[in-house]
Scaffold this motif. Structure first.
Motif, PDB file in Angstrom:
ATOM      1  N   LEU A   1     -11.844   3.769  11.899  1.00  0.00           N
ATOM      2  CA  LEU A   1     -11.446   2.735  10.945  1.00  0.00           C
ATOM      3  C   LEU A   1     -11.487   3.255   9.519  1.00  0.00           C
ATOM      4  CD1 LEU A   1     -13.218  -0.424  12.437  1.00  0.00           C
ATOM      5  CD2 LEU A   1     -10.770   0.085  12.407  1.00  0.00           C
ATOM      6  N   VAL A   2     -12.504   4.022   9.189  1.00  0.00           N
ATOM      7  CA  VAL A   2     -12.588   4.606   7.843  1.00  0.00           C
ATOM      8  C   VAL A   2     -11.399   5.510   7.585  1.00  0.00           C
ATOM      9  CG1 VAL A   2     -13.908   6.180   6.374  1.00  0.00           C
ATOM     10  CG2 VAL A   2     -15.097   4.419   7.688  1.00  0.00           C
ATOM     11  N   ALA A   3     -11.025   6.325   8.569  1.00  0.00           N
ATOM     12  CA  ALA A   3      -9.864   7.212   8.411  1.00  0.00           C
ATOM     13  C   ALA A   3      -8.582   6.417   8.213  1.00  0.00           C
ATOM     14  CB  ALA A   3      -9.744   8.127   9.632  1.00  0.00           C
ATOM     15  N   ILE A   4      -8.433   5.339   8.969  1.00  0.00           N
ATOM     16  CA  ILE A   4      -7.231   4.504   8.837  1.00  0.00           C
ATOM     17  C   ILE A   4      -7.160   3.877   7.457  1.00  0.00           C
ATOM     18  CG2 ILE A   4      -6.141   2.372   9.658  1.00  0.00           C
ATOM     19  CD1 ILE A   4      -7.152   3.093  12.471  1.00  0.00           C
ATOM     20  N   ILE A   5      -8.307   3.383   6.958  1.00  0.00           N
ATOM     21  CA  ILE A   5      -8.327   2.763   5.625  1.00  0.00           C
ATOM     22  C   ILE A   5      -7.934   3.769   4.550  1.00  0.00           C
ATOM     23  CG2 ILE A   5      -9.854   1.759   3.887  1.00  0.00           C
ATOM     24  CD1 ILE A   5     -11.411   0.467   6.226  1.00  0.00           C
ATOM     25  N   VAL A   6      -8.441   4.987   4.653  1.00  0.00           N
ATOM     26  CA  VAL A   6      -8.082   6.027   3.678  1.00  0.00           C
ATOM     27  C   VAL A   6      -6.581   6.295   3.711  1.00  0.00           C
ATOM     28  CG1 VAL A   6      -8.363   8.469   3.111  1.00  0.00           C
ATOM     29  CG2 VAL A   6     -10.366   7.082   3.698  1.00  0.00           C
ATOM     30  N   ILE A   7      -6.018   6.397   4.907  1.00  0.00           N
ATOM     31  CA  ILE A   7      -4.575   6.657   5.039  1.00  0.00           C
ATOM     32  C   ILE A   7      -3.765   5.518   4.442  1.00  0.00           C
ATOM     33  CG2 ILE A   7      -2.695   6.908   6.710  1.00  0.00           C
ATOM     34  CD1 ILE A   7      -4.697   8.370   8.527  1.00  0.00           C
ATOM     35  N   ILE A   8      -4.179   4.257   4.724  1.00  0.00           N
ATOM     36  CA  ILE A   8      -3.452   3.095   4.200  1.00  0.00           C
ATOM     37  C   ILE A   8      -3.480   3.083   2.679  1.00  0.00           C
ATOM     38  CG2 ILE A   8      -3.492   0.572   4.042  1.00  0.00           C
ATOM     39  CD1 ILE A   8      -4.407   0.525   6.970  1.00  0.00           C
ATOM     40  N   LEU A   9      -4.655   3.328   2.097  1.00  0.00           N
ATOM     41  CA  LEU A   9      -4.765   3.335   0.635  1.00  0.00           C
ATOM     42  C   LEU A   9      -3.898   4.432   0.033  1.00  0.00           C
ATOM     43  CD1 LEU A   9      -8.616   2.727   0.199  1.00  0.00           C
ATOM     44  CD2 LEU A   9      -6.753   1.111  -0.230  1.00  0.00           C
ATOM     45  N   TRP A  10      -3.878   5.604   0.647  1.00  0.00           N
ATOM     46  CA  TRP A  10      -3.045   6.701   0.135  1.00  0.00           C
ATOM     47  C   TRP A  10      -1.565   6.337   0.193  1.00  0.00           C
ATOM     48  CZ3 TRP A  10       0.723   9.786   2.391  1.00  0.00           C
ATOM     49  CH2 TRP A  10       1.111  10.915   1.638  1.00  0.00           C
ATOM     50  N   ARG A  11      -1.147   5.708   1.290  1.00  0.00           N
ATOM     51  CA  ARG A  11       0.258   5.326   1.411  1.00  0.00           C
ATOM     52  C   ARG A  11       0.644   4.265   0.394  1.00  0.00           C
ATOM     53  NH1 ARG A  11       2.248   4.327   7.439  1.00  0.00           N
ATOM     54  NH2 ARG A  11       4.167   4.100   6.229  1.00  0.00           N
ATOM     55  N   GLN A  12      -0.277   3.314   0.123  1.00  0.00           N
ATOM     56  CA  GLN A  12       0.022   2.273  -0.861  1.00  0.00           C
ATOM     57  C   GLN A  12       0.223   2.861  -2.250  1.00  0.00           C
ATOM     58  OE1 GLN A  12      -3.163  -0.547  -0.478  1.00  0.00           O
ATOM     59  NE2 GLN A  12      -2.104  -1.717   1.135  1.00  0.00           N
ATOM     60  N   VAL A  13      -0.657   3.820  -2.612  1.00  0.00           N
ATOM     61  CA  VAL A  13      -0.506   4.466  -3.925  1.00  0.00           C
ATOM     62  C   VAL A  13       0.821   5.190  -4.000  1.00  0.00           C
ATOM     63  CG1 VAL A  13      -1.432   6.267  -5.427  1.00  0.00           C
ATOM     64  CG2 VAL A  13      -2.997   4.670  -4.299  1.00  0.00           C
ATOM     65  N   TRP A  14       1.170   5.934  -2.964  1.00  0.00           N
ATOM     66  CA  TRP A  14       2.430   6.683  -2.945  1.00  0.00           C
ATOM     67  C   TRP A  14       3.630   5.740  -2.996  1.00  0.00           C
ATOM     68  CZ3 TRP A  14       3.993  11.330  -3.952  1.00  0.00           C
ATOM     69  CH2 TRP A  14       5.222  11.782  -3.494  1.00  0.00           C
ATOM     70  N   GLN A  15       3.555   4.628  -2.240  1.00  0.00           N
ATOM     71  CA  GLN A  15       4.656   3.672  -2.223  1.00  0.00           C
ATOM     72  C   GLN A  15       4.852   3.034  -3.600  1.00  0.00           C
ATOM     73  OE1 GLN A  15       4.217   0.592   0.671  1.00  0.00           O
ATOM     74  NE2 GLN A  15       6.284  -0.173   0.441  1.00  0.00           N
ATOM     75  N   LYS A  16       3.759   2.716  -4.288  1.00  0.00           N
ATOM     76  CA  LYS A  16       3.879   2.128  -5.627  1.00  0.00           C
ATOM     77  C   LYS A  16       4.520   3.096  -6.606  1.00  0.00           C
ATOM     78  CE  LYS A  16       0.221  -1.339  -5.452  1.00  0.00           C
ATOM     79  NZ  LYS A  16      -1.025  -1.839  -6.064  1.00  0.00           N
ATOM     80  N   MET A  17       4.204   4.377  -6.461  1.00  0.00           N
ATOM     81  CA  MET A  17       4.830   5.372  -7.333  1.00  0.00           C
ATOM     82  C   MET A  17       6.332   5.426  -7.092  1.00  0.00           C
ATOM     83  SD  MET A  17       1.995   8.436  -7.028  1.00  0.00           S
ATOM     84  CE  MET A  17       3.007   9.589  -7.957  1.00  0.00           C
TER      85      MET A  17
ATOM     86  N   MET B   1      10.999 -16.730 -11.243  1.00  0.00           N
ATOM     87  CA  MET B   1      10.504 -15.450 -11.746  1.00  0.00           C
ATOM     88  C   MET B   1      10.212 -14.517 -10.583  1.00  0.00           C
ATOM     89  SD  MET B   1       7.115 -14.870 -14.114  1.00  0.00           S
ATOM     90  CE  MET B   1       7.753 -16.029 -15.313  1.00  0.00           C
ATOM     91  N   LEU B   2      10.838 -13.345 -10.583  1.00  0.00           N
ATOM     92  CA  LEU B   2      10.587 -12.336  -9.555  1.00  0.00           C
ATOM     93  C   LEU B   2       9.370 -11.523  -9.939  1.00  0.00           C
ATOM     94  CD1 LEU B   2      11.960 -11.183  -6.919  1.00  0.00           C
ATOM     95  CD2 LEU B   2      12.925  -9.425  -8.403  1.00  0.00           C
ATOM     96  N   ARG B   3       8.478 -11.313  -8.996  1.00  0.00           N
ATOM     97  CA  ARG B   3       7.280 -10.525  -9.289  1.00  0.00           C
ATOM     98  C   ARG B   3       7.666  -9.086  -9.640  1.00  0.00           C
ATOM     99  NH1 ARG B   3       4.727 -13.412  -4.770  1.00  0.00           N
ATOM    100  NH2 ARG B   3       3.376 -14.990  -5.672  1.00  0.00           N
ATOM    101  N   ALA B   4       6.926  -8.494 -10.563  1.00  0.00           N
ATOM    102  CA  ALA B   4       7.261  -7.148 -11.038  1.00  0.00           C
ATOM    103  C   ALA B   4       7.140  -6.113  -9.931  1.00  0.00           C
ATOM    104  CB  ALA B   4       6.357  -6.773 -12.211  1.00  0.00           C
ATOM    105  N   ASP B   5       6.296  -6.375  -8.921  1.00  0.00           N
ATOM    106  CA  ASP B   5       6.122  -5.398  -7.847  1.00  0.00           C
ATOM    107  C   ASP B   5       7.007  -5.678  -6.643  1.00  0.00           C
ATOM    108  OD1 ASP B   5       4.929  -7.701  -7.036  1.00  0.00           O
ATOM    109  OD2 ASP B   5       3.068  -6.771  -6.315  1.00  0.00           O
ATOM    110  N   ALA B   6       7.997  -6.554  -6.793  1.00  0.00           N
ATOM    111  CA  ALA B   6       8.917  -6.846  -5.679  1.00  0.00           C
ATOM    112  C   ALA B   6       9.707  -5.590  -5.320  1.00  0.00           C
ATOM    113  CB  ALA B   6       9.869  -7.977  -6.069  1.00  0.00           C
ATOM    114  N   ASN B   7      10.033  -5.449  -4.028  1.00  0.00           N
ATOM    115  CA  ASN B   7      10.747  -4.245  -3.596  1.00  0.00           C
ATOM    116  C   ASN B   7      12.218  -4.303  -4.002  1.00  0.00           C
ATOM    117  OD1 ASN B   7      12.128  -5.848  -1.670  1.00  0.00           O
ATOM    118  ND2 ASN B   7      10.505  -5.503  -0.167  1.00  0.00           N
ATOM    119  N   LYS B   8      12.930  -3.220  -3.724  1.00  0.00           N
ATOM    120  CA  LYS B   8      14.319  -3.106  -4.163  1.00  0.00           C
ATOM    121  C   LYS B   8      15.215  -4.138  -3.503  1.00  0.00           C
ATOM    122  CE  LYS B   8      17.990   0.302  -4.876  1.00  0.00           C
ATOM    123  NZ  LYS B   8      18.373   1.722  -4.719  1.00  0.00           N
ATOM    124  N   ASN B   9      14.975  -4.422  -2.231  1.00  0.00           N
ATOM    125  CA  ASN B   9      15.792  -5.410  -1.537  1.00  0.00           C
ATOM    126  C   ASN B   9      15.647  -6.786  -2.173  1.00  0.00           C
ATOM    127  OD1 ASN B   9      16.861  -3.626   0.324  1.00  0.00           O
ATOM    128  ND2 ASN B   9      15.249  -3.983   1.844  1.00  0.00           N
TER     129      ASN B   9
END
Length: 847
Positions: free
Chosen positions: A399-415, A609-617
């Motif tokens: 579970l700890v490994a999965i959480i680390v992977i999820i957090l890393w992907r979220q940071v990358w996706q936001k970039m 008002m569209l949220r600033a973090d809304a995706n491209k679609n």
């Protein structure tokens, strides 16, 4: 009655079922192999086709599907080989065989004993057939049947859900016969698929078909069956030991927490639920010496049928046999279900890890999650304790490994999203007018622009998984070749006319024409907008959208600093709706639009008002919504006033009426008070006029209700779409399977059951909106019904056996207006009036 929604496609058309799990007896060629027998697919040569022609009374050819685990299958769909018009092979009839273990095959029979299922009448339509009774199987075979020698091809789909009970067979004494007022009443298990001689062995039947019996055992949910059909029953005269033994076999060793037994309790007829049950468990080869005993409270007051829950105390077993003791002369069961968890180890009393789902043909009910029921005096040996602790430590590390992977992907996706937003903002500031595009709806992805063939009736997408008919058969509309309409634009409003340009279905939008000349587009040609609040605003034909966006959008950028926040109206998945005051809005408006206030006063507006973090679609959909709203110019439709798109968050500014929405407005007024019937009828006429305008553009609103109508001065009405986003109206929406949120009390039967949204379904919703208006919104539509009963009632509309419940005639409503409502709720969509007809009828009612 037991309820569930267990009618989901199991993966032939969606691709979840893999090619290697689809096999066949033979094939024409490699291009007609079993893997091409997927419903609604035309890959390869367009279908599965057996090598030989099908002969009368021959069952040598079959298409087999392996579901990899046991499933509860309630519906099947079949289709022939159309292959873009070059194929014309289909199965007129077929049979089904199924197996739970791959070795013993069972022929399916309906409740009247017939094996043959009516198939297709042509090569392109989809024919859906309810399996009554449903089957519990891992393997299913479709076997084409013909009364003469012919070539056949098939595409198929299975619908249902996973069988969570794990029960593979039950053995019990055969049901018996009662004499009631001189007439025989049979309590045999008529759909049992095992051997039946003096007892029933190695099969499943009515105790697992999901159909719970009624309080009165002489009646049934099923049509054209004999009295007592729903129950399996026994008399104590046949059992000198005083009990009936039923043995249950399961797919594996399970950790059992409860057993639920649905019993009849008509004590006036000497029928009662069991007074005691004693259960024995087998986990390996031998039966445990110590049984479990349970005694329910005997009820001599309430004759209603009921579920009795038996605690099984976390016993580990792959089989159990239960002795049910008589409490009176007769004992009758209609359904037995089990709650169990997966076994982590072989020791008794390990805690359960999932919840029982009671299966049947209408909806799903989850039983409450039981307490672990741990026995404080029970001791677990040290070896098992060490194994359990080791497993828990390993799980924690994973579970700890999965959480680390999820957090890393979220940071990358936001970039990545920030980079794409920067690029998109550059495009927005250059021009709001996008080039003409062709937007087509894909069934799997509402934002997709890929085109596919579709039925010839106008449809917008359903955001929930498709729920199929609850009763008789439904024939999918033909995919016929139609004519391509052209679009012409006048100064007053858009109109659609047809030309004589013949095209193929794969290259152009298909359309049919209603009596009022408005074309109805296929769902493949509909642009489906995901509004900022999570609900679709309007379903718009792609051709119309393309031409609407052909000119520059005349909407100006409005300075954000001139907006003053008043209150939040609502929020959704992608944004929020705020009530604001706008200063100087008059300077930004067209000449044909004027506010009923002086120039120096602020204007009340709604800001999406569209949220600033809304995706491209979501951002692209927001721009499409702006385009459409900028073209809607009608006195009874909310007007887009301006936009803020130079920086995040993106905003669109629309009108808002000072009296709020119609639902709250009417709720504040009492019948026979300040608001006269003439005022109500005037407001309803305006709603019809606004919808007449939308339907002339072939737009489908999908959420017409009083909550989505705003009220201005002098009872002016304008149609909007804010209702779904408001917490105030969350009770008006029903969540299906945790996904879509739908206003089912306003939706037509075909929208709920088939996912079809058309102008005709908007007409249905108008009838409900008219009913709301004339009742002053004092109660929800069908307030006497639960949400599940509302869905069940739509099944009655589909079956059309005069059992459907209509909304009652309001006190203030004259017969002529109530007739308009009833016409809006006609079962046949073609028999419902157009909005032009409704508008004219309401005007005449005021004359």
């Amino acid at each position: 009655m037991c309820f569930c929604v267990c009618r989901y496609p199991l993966g032939m058309s969606g691709g979840q079922i893999q090619d290697e799990d689809i096999t066949a007896s033979s094939q024409w060629s490699e291009s007609t192999a079993a893997r091409y027998g997927r419903l609604d697919f035309e890959e390869g040569d367009g279908a599965w086709c057996p090598e030989r022609t099908v002969e009368p009374d021959s069952l040598k050819e079959f298409l087999q599907v392996d579901l990899r685990s046991l499933h509860f299958i309630t519906l099947v769909g079949t289709q022939g080989r159309h292959a873009g018009g070059i194929g014309n092979e289909f199965a007129q009839m077929y049979k089904i065989k199924y197996s739970r273990d791959g070795s013993r095959w069972i022929s399916w029979r309906n409740r009247q004993g017939n094996q043959v299922i009516e198939g297709n009448r042509n090569a392109y339509d989809i024919m859906l057939k309810d399996l009554e009774p449903p089957i519990i199987a891992r393997f299913v075979r479709f076997m084409p049947v013909s009364d003469h020698s012919m070539n056949v091809c098939m595409r198929v789909e299975l619908y249902g859900c996973e069988w969570l009970d794990g029960l593979v067979s039950y053995n019990a004494p055969a049901g018996e016969q009662m004499s009631l007022e001189g007439q025989p009443v049979h309590f045999n298990d008529s759909v049992y698929d095992g051997a039946v001689i003096h007892s029933m062995t190695e099969g499943l039947g009515q105790l697992t078909d999901g159909m719970c019996g009624l309080d009165d055992f002489t009646h049934s949910h099923v049509y054209n069956v004999w009295p007592g059909y729903d129950y399996v029953g026994w008399t104590n005269e046949s059992f000198p030991n005083g009990y009936v033994e039923i043995m249950f076999e399961f797919d594996r060793t399970r950790n059992f927490t409860t057993m639920k037994v649905h019993c009849n309790n008509m004590f006036m007829q000497h029928i009662k639920a069991f007074r005691q049950v004693v259960c024995y468990f087998r986990s390996e080869a031998d039966w445990e010496a110590t049984p479990l005993s349970f005694s329910p409270v005997v009820d001599d007051v309430n004759p209603s049928a009921r579920f009795i829950t038996v605690s099984l105390a976390n016993h580990m077993a792959s089989a159990m046999k239960c002795h049910f003791y008589f409490a009176d002369a007769w004992m009758m069961f209609s359904e037995i279900t089990f709650q169990s968890g997966k076994c982590l180890h072989t020791h008794k009393r390990s805690p359960p890890n999932h919840v029982l789902l009671i299966l049947s043909s209408n909806r799903m009910v989850s039983s409450p999650i039981p307490s672990p029921g741990d026995d404080p005096t029970h001791k677990i040996d040290d070896s098992n304790t060490r194994i359990l602790i080791g497993c828990l430590v390993a799980i924690i590390f994973i579970l700890v490994a999965i959480i680390v992977i999820i957090l890393w992907r979220q940071v990358w996706q936001k970039m990545l999203e920030k980079a794409s937003r920067r690029m998109l903002d550059d495009e927005l500031t250059a021009s709001l007018s996008l080039q003409s595009e062709t937007f087509a709806y894909s069934h799997n992805n509402p934002s997709s622009s890929s085109s596919s063939s579709a039925p010839s009736e106008q449809e917008s997408s359903s955001t929930y998984e498709r729920i199929f008919p609850l009763g008789p058969d439904y024939q999918e509309p033909s995919r016929l070749i139609r004519k391509l309409p052209e679009f012409s634009h006048s100064s007053e409003e858009a109109a659609l006319t047809s030309t004589v340009v013949a095209v193929t279905a794969s290259k152009a939008p298909t359309a049919t024409f209603s009596q009022d000349g408005v074309p109805h587009y296929a769902e493949a040609d509909v642009v489906n907008l995901q509004g900022v609040t999570g609900g679709n605003t309007y379903a718009v034909p792609a051709l119309t959208m393309d031409l609407l966006s052909g000119k520059d959008v005349a909407v100006e950028e409005f300075p954000r600093k001139l907006l003053t926040f008043k209150e939040k109206l609502g929020e959704g998945q992608f944004g929020e709706v705020h009530l604001c005051e706008a200063e100087g809005m008059q300077e930004f408006m067209d000449e044909d639009f004027s506010f009923d206030i002086s120039d120096n006063q602020p204007v009340l507006v709604a800001v999406k008002m569209l949220r600033a973090d809304a995706n491209k679609n979501a951002r692209n959909d927001f721009l499409k919504e702006i385009k459409i709203m900028s073209r809607l110019k009608d006195p009874n439709i909310i007007r887009l006033l301006a936009v803020c798109i130079c920086s995040d968050p993106l905003c669109m500014i629309t009108e808002y009426m000072e009296n709020g929405d119609l639902n709250q407005f009417l709720s504040r007024h009492e019948p026979e008070g300040q608001l006269a019937y003439s005022n109500l009828c005037y407001m309803a006429t305006q709603i019809a006029s606004g919808m007449r305008y939308l339907s002339s553009l072939n737009f489908v609103h999908r959420d017409l209700a009083t909550r989505n109508c705003l009220v201005g001065k002098n009872y002016t009405i304008k149609i909007a779409d804010f209702g779904m986003s408001r917490n105030l109206y969350s009770g008006d929406y029903y969540r299906i399977q945790g996904r879509a949120v739908l206003p089912i009390r306003w939706m037509s039967w075909e929208s709920i059951l088939l996912g079809k949204f058309t102008t005709a379904s908007d007409v249905w919703a108008f009838g409900v909106t008219l009913w709301e208006t004339l009742t002053f919104c004092n109660e929800q539509p069908y307030s006497q019904l639960t949400d599940e009963q509302v869905i069940e009632n739509t099944g009655e509309f589909f079956r059309d056996q005069k059992r459907q419940v209509y909304l009652p005639q309001p006190v203030l409503c004259p017969d002529s207006v109530y007739k308009i409502m009833l016409n809006c709720w006609r079962r046949n969509t073609k028999e419902r009036p157009s909005f032009q007809d409704i508008h004219r009828a309401l005007l005449e009612s005021q004359a």
